[in-house]
Design a protein around this motif. Structure first.
Motif, PDB file in Angstrom:
ATOM      1  N   SER A  36     -23.425  35.218  14.823  1.00  0.00           N
ATOM      2  CA  SER A  36     -22.712  35.711  13.651  1.00  0.00           C
ATOM      3  C   SER A  36     -22.884  34.747  12.486  1.00  0.00           C
ATOM      4  O   SER A  36     -22.753  33.538  12.637  1.00  0.00           O
ATOM      5  N   MET A  38     -20.786  34.628  10.207  1.00  0.00           N
ATOM      6  CA  MET A  38     -19.427  34.315   9.757  1.00  0.00           C
ATOM      7  C   MET A  38     -18.784  33.165  10.524  1.00  0.00           C
ATOM      8  O   MET A  38     -17.784  32.620  10.078  1.00  0.00           O
ATOM      9  N   ILE A  43     -12.410  33.516   6.626  1.00  0.00           N
ATOM     10  CA  ILE A  43     -12.257  34.953   6.799  1.00  0.00           C
ATOM     11  C   ILE A  43     -12.273  35.592   5.403  1.00  0.00           C
ATOM     12  O   ILE A  43     -11.740  35.020   4.452  1.00  0.00           O
ATOM     13  N   SER A  60      -5.624  38.516   4.931  1.00  0.00           N
ATOM     14  CA  SER A  60      -6.301  37.255   5.240  1.00  0.00           C
ATOM     15  C   SER A  60      -5.318  36.089   5.178  1.00  0.00           C
ATOM     16  O   SER A  60      -5.473  35.106   5.906  1.00  0.00           O
ATOM     17  N   ILE A 132     -13.661  45.879   5.742  1.00  0.00           N
ATOM     18  CA  ILE A 132     -13.426  44.547   6.301  1.00  0.00           C
ATOM     19  C   ILE A 132     -14.328  44.322   7.508  1.00  0.00           C
ATOM     20  O   ILE A 132     -14.845  43.220   7.709  1.00  0.00           O
ATOM     21  N   GLN A 133     -14.545  45.357   8.296  1.00  0.00           N
ATOM     22  CA  GLN A 133     -15.470  45.250   9.420  1.00  0.00           C
ATOM     23  C   GLN A 133     -16.832  44.751   8.932  1.00  0.00           C
ATOM     24  O   GLN A 133     -17.402  43.825   9.501  1.00  0.00           O
ATOM     25  N   LEU A 136     -16.807  41.150   7.698  1.00  0.00           N
ATOM     26  CA  LEU A 136     -16.782  40.202   8.815  1.00  0.00           C
ATOM     27  C   LEU A 136     -18.133  40.100   9.511  1.00  0.00           C
ATOM     28  O   LEU A 136     -18.332  39.237  10.357  1.00  0.00           O
ATOM     29  N   PHE A 145     -12.501  38.010  17.087  1.00  0.00           N
ATOM     30  CA  PHE A 145     -12.787  36.739  16.428  1.00  0.00           C
ATOM     31  C   PHE A 145     -11.665  35.752  16.718  1.00  0.00           C
ATOM     32  O   PHE A 145     -10.504  36.142  16.781  1.00  0.00           O
ATOM     33  N   VAL A 147      -9.801  32.742  14.915  1.00  0.00           N
ATOM     34  CA  VAL A 147      -9.627  32.228  13.555  1.00  0.00           C
ATOM     35  C   VAL A 147      -8.675  31.044  13.624  1.00  0.00           C
ATOM     36  O   VAL A 147      -7.585  31.144  14.202  1.00  0.00           O
ATOM     37  N   ILE A 153     -13.215  31.271  10.654  1.00  0.00           N
ATOM     38  CA  ILE A 153     -13.667  31.898  11.897  1.00  0.00           C
ATOM     39  C   ILE A 153     -14.408  30.834  12.710  1.00  0.00           C
ATOM     40  O   ILE A 153     -15.352  30.215  12.227  1.00  0.00           O
ATOM     41  N   GLN A 156     -16.841  34.197  17.756  1.00  0.00           N
ATOM     42  CA  GLN A 156     -16.915  35.651  17.717  1.00  0.00           C
ATOM     43  C   GLN A 156     -17.314  36.164  19.089  1.00  0.00           C
ATOM     44  O   GLN A 156     -18.284  35.686  19.679  1.00  0.00           O
TER      45      GLN A 156
END
Length: 180
Positions: A36, A38, A43, A60, A132-133, A136, A145, A147, A153, A156
Protein backbone atom coordinates in the motif's frame (compact mmCIF):
# COMPACT_ATOMS: atom_id res chain seq x y z
CA UNK A 1 12.84 -16.34 -52.17
CA UNK A 2 15.74 -14.99 -50.10
CA UNK A 3 13.48 -12.15 -48.85
CA UNK A 4 10.87 -14.70 -47.71
CA UNK A 5 13.52 -16.75 -45.88
CA UNK A 6 14.81 -13.65 -44.04
CA UNK A 7 11.25 -12.67 -43.08
CA UNK A 8 10.57 -16.16 -41.72
CA UNK A 9 13.78 -16.09 -39.65
CA UNK A 10 12.80 -12.69 -38.23
CA UNK A 11 9.39 -14.05 -37.25
CA UNK A 12 11.00 -17.13 -35.65
CA UNK A 13 13.46 -14.89 -33.77
CA UNK A 14 10.65 -12.66 -32.46
CA UNK A 15 8.57 -15.67 -31.42
CA UNK A 16 11.58 -17.26 -29.71
CA UNK A 17 12.35 -14.02 -27.87
CA UNK A 18 8.76 -13.73 -26.65
CA UNK A 19 8.80 -17.36 -25.54
CA UNK A 20 12.04 -16.80 -23.61
CA UNK A 21 10.58 -13.66 -21.97
CA UNK A 22 7.39 -15.48 -20.91
CA UNK A 23 9.40 -18.46 -19.61
CA UNK A 24 11.60 -16.11 -17.57
CA UNK A 25 8.59 -14.31 -16.04
CA UNK A 26 6.94 -17.62 -15.14
CA UNK A 27 10.11 -18.82 -13.42
CA UNK A 28 10.20 -15.82 -11.03
CA UNK A 29 8.77 -16.25 -7.51
CA UNK A 30 5.21 -15.05 -7.14
CA UNK A 31 4.78 -11.97 -4.94
CA UNK A 32 1.26 -12.10 -3.52
CA UNK A 33 1.72 -9.18 -1.14
CA UNK A 34 0.07 -5.96 -2.27
CA UNK A 35 2.06 -3.00 -1.00
CA UNK A 36 0.00 0.00 0.00
CA UNK A 37 1.19 3.48 -0.84
CA UNK A 38 -0.67 4.73 2.25
CA UNK A 39 1.29 2.82 4.90
CA UNK A 40 3.35 5.45 6.69
CA UNK A 41 1.08 8.27 5.51
CA UNK A 42 -1.55 10.30 7.36
CA UNK A 43 -5.09 9.09 6.95
CA UNK A 44 -6.87 11.26 4.34
CA UNK A 45 -9.10 14.08 5.60
CA UNK A 46 -12.77 13.08 5.76
CA UNK A 47 -15.94 13.61 7.76
CA UNK A 48 -18.60 10.97 7.15
CA UNK A 49 -22.21 10.90 8.23
CA UNK A 50 -23.31 7.96 10.41
CA UNK A 51 -24.04 4.78 8.47
CA UNK A 52 -26.93 4.07 10.81
CA UNK A 53 -28.58 5.61 13.84
CA UNK A 54 -27.01 3.52 16.63
CA UNK A 55 -23.41 4.67 16.05
CA UNK A 56 -21.86 8.08 15.41
CA UNK A 57 -20.30 8.91 12.06
CA UNK A 58 -16.57 8.89 11.47
CA UNK A 59 -13.99 11.52 10.64
CA UNK A 60 -10.23 11.54 10.23
CA UNK A 61 -10.06 13.54 13.48
CA UNK A 62 -11.32 10.44 15.35
CA UNK A 63 -7.94 8.84 14.63
CA UNK A 64 -5.91 11.67 16.18
CA UNK A 65 -6.86 11.04 19.81
CA UNK A 66 -3.56 9.47 20.88
CA UNK A 67 -4.86 5.87 20.78
CA UNK A 68 -4.31 3.40 17.93
CA UNK A 69 -7.37 1.96 16.23
CA UNK A 70 -8.43 -0.30 13.42
CA UNK A 71 -10.33 1.04 10.43
CA UNK A 72 -12.41 -1.63 8.69
CA UNK A 73 -13.99 -1.08 5.28
CA UNK A 74 -17.05 -3.24 4.75
CA UNK A 75 -20.40 -3.48 2.98
CA UNK A 76 -23.60 -5.23 3.99
CA UNK A 77 -23.63 -6.66 0.47
CA UNK A 78 -20.13 -8.14 0.90
CA UNK A 79 -20.09 -11.92 1.50
CA UNK A 80 -16.43 -11.96 2.73
CA UNK A 81 -17.38 -9.23 5.25
CA UNK A 82 -19.82 -11.68 6.82
CA UNK A 83 -17.08 -14.28 7.07
CA UNK A 84 -14.71 -11.95 8.93
CA UNK A 85 -17.34 -10.64 11.37
CA UNK A 86 -16.54 -13.14 14.18
CA UNK A 87 -12.84 -12.25 14.01
CA UNK A 88 -13.61 -8.53 14.29
CA UNK A 89 -15.67 -9.25 17.40
CA UNK A 90 -12.74 -11.28 18.79
CA UNK A 91 -10.45 -8.29 18.15
CA UNK A 92 -12.88 -6.04 20.03
CA UNK A 93 -12.99 -8.51 22.95
CA UNK A 94 -9.20 -8.34 23.10
CA UNK A 95 -9.37 -4.56 23.46
CA UNK A 96 -9.07 -3.29 19.90
CA UNK A 97 -10.95 -0.11 19.05
CA UNK A 98 -12.51 -0.66 15.64
CA UNK A 99 -14.03 2.07 13.51
CA UNK A 100 -15.68 1.29 10.20
CA UNK A 101 -16.70 2.74 6.89
CA UNK A 102 -19.75 1.23 5.21
CA UNK A 103 -19.30 1.45 1.46
CA UNK A 104 -22.16 2.13 -0.96
CA UNK A 105 -24.75 1.01 1.58
CA UNK A 106 -28.18 1.95 2.85
CA UNK A 107 -28.87 2.56 6.54
CA UNK A 108 -31.42 -0.26 6.82
CA UNK A 109 -29.03 -2.74 5.16
CA UNK A 110 -26.18 -1.77 7.52
CA UNK A 111 -28.51 -2.16 10.52
CA UNK A 112 -29.65 -5.60 9.30
CA UNK A 113 -26.03 -6.69 8.66
CA UNK A 114 -24.86 -5.61 12.12
CA UNK A 115 -27.87 -7.23 13.77
CA UNK A 116 -27.13 -10.53 12.03
CA UNK A 117 -23.32 -10.59 12.21
CA UNK A 118 -22.45 -8.44 15.24
CA UNK A 119 -21.31 -4.89 15.76
CA UNK A 120 -17.77 -4.50 17.07
CA UNK A 121 -17.55 -0.94 15.71
CA UNK A 122 -17.28 2.18 17.88
CA UNK A 123 -18.07 4.53 15.01
CA UNK A 124 -19.37 3.84 11.50
CA UNK A 125 -19.16 6.35 8.68
CA UNK A 126 -20.99 6.12 5.40
CA UNK A 127 -19.09 6.38 2.10
CA UNK A 128 -21.78 6.36 -0.56
CA UNK A 129 -19.48 6.90 -3.54
CA UNK A 130 -16.32 5.11 -2.29
CA UNK A 131 -14.47 8.42 -2.15
CA UNK A 132 -12.64 7.58 1.09
CA UNK A 133 -12.06 4.00 -0.03
CA UNK A 134 -10.19 5.30 -3.08
CA UNK A 135 -8.36 7.97 -1.05
CA UNK A 136 -7.10 5.18 1.22
CA UNK A 137 -5.89 3.21 -1.77
CA UNK A 138 -8.13 0.31 -0.79
CA UNK A 139 -8.60 -2.28 -3.47
CA UNK A 140 -11.92 -3.61 -2.22
CA UNK A 141 -13.74 -4.93 0.80
CA UNK A 142 -13.11 -6.11 3.36
CA UNK A 143 -9.95 -4.23 4.11
CA UNK A 144 -8.54 -3.23 7.49
CA UNK A 145 -6.01 -0.56 8.42
CA UNK A 146 -4.08 -0.01 11.64
CA UNK A 147 -3.94 3.72 12.41
CA UNK A 148 -1.73 5.10 15.17
CA UNK A 149 -2.89 7.74 17.67
CA UNK A 150 -1.71 10.60 15.45
CA UNK A 151 -3.72 9.44 12.43
CA UNK A 152 -0.87 7.76 10.54
CA UNK A 153 -1.58 4.44 8.79
CA UNK A 154 0.94 1.89 10.02
CA UNK A 155 -0.39 -1.36 8.56
CA UNK A 156 -2.87 -2.55 5.95
CA UNK A 157 -4.60 -5.94 5.87
CA UNK A 158 -6.22 -6.73 2.53
CA UNK A 159 -9.08 -9.19 2.48
CA UNK A 160 -10.81 -11.22 5.17
CA UNK A 161 -9.46 -11.05 8.69
CA UNK A 162 -9.05 -14.74 9.46
CA UNK A 163 -8.55 -16.25 12.89
CA UNK A 164 -4.79 -16.44 12.32
CA UNK A 165 -4.68 -12.71 11.54
CA UNK A 166 -5.96 -11.68 14.98
CA UNK A 167 -2.55 -11.94 16.73
CA UNK A 168 -0.91 -10.07 13.84
CA UNK A 169 -3.42 -7.20 14.04
CA UNK A 170 -3.17 -7.04 17.83
CA UNK A 171 0.64 -6.87 17.55
CA UNK A 172 0.38 -4.14 14.89
CA UNK A 173 -1.95 -2.19 17.19
CA UNK A 174 0.50 -2.62 20.06
CA UNK A 175 3.36 -1.36 17.88
CA UNK A 176 1.23 1.57 16.66
CA UNK A 177 0.50 2.47 20.29
CA UNK A 178 4.13 2.34 21.33
CA UNK A 179 5.35 4.40 18.40
CA UNK A 180 7.57 1.63 16.96
Amino acid sequence: MKQLRITLWIIVAIAGSLFALFAYQLSQPKDEFVRSAMVGEQIPEFDLEPAFADRPGLSSADFANGEPALLNLFGSWCIPCRVEAPQLEALERQGATIHAIALRDREEDVARFLSAYGNPFTRIGRDDISEIQFALGASGVPETFVVDGSGRITYQHIGIVAEGDIPVLMEELRKAGSGS
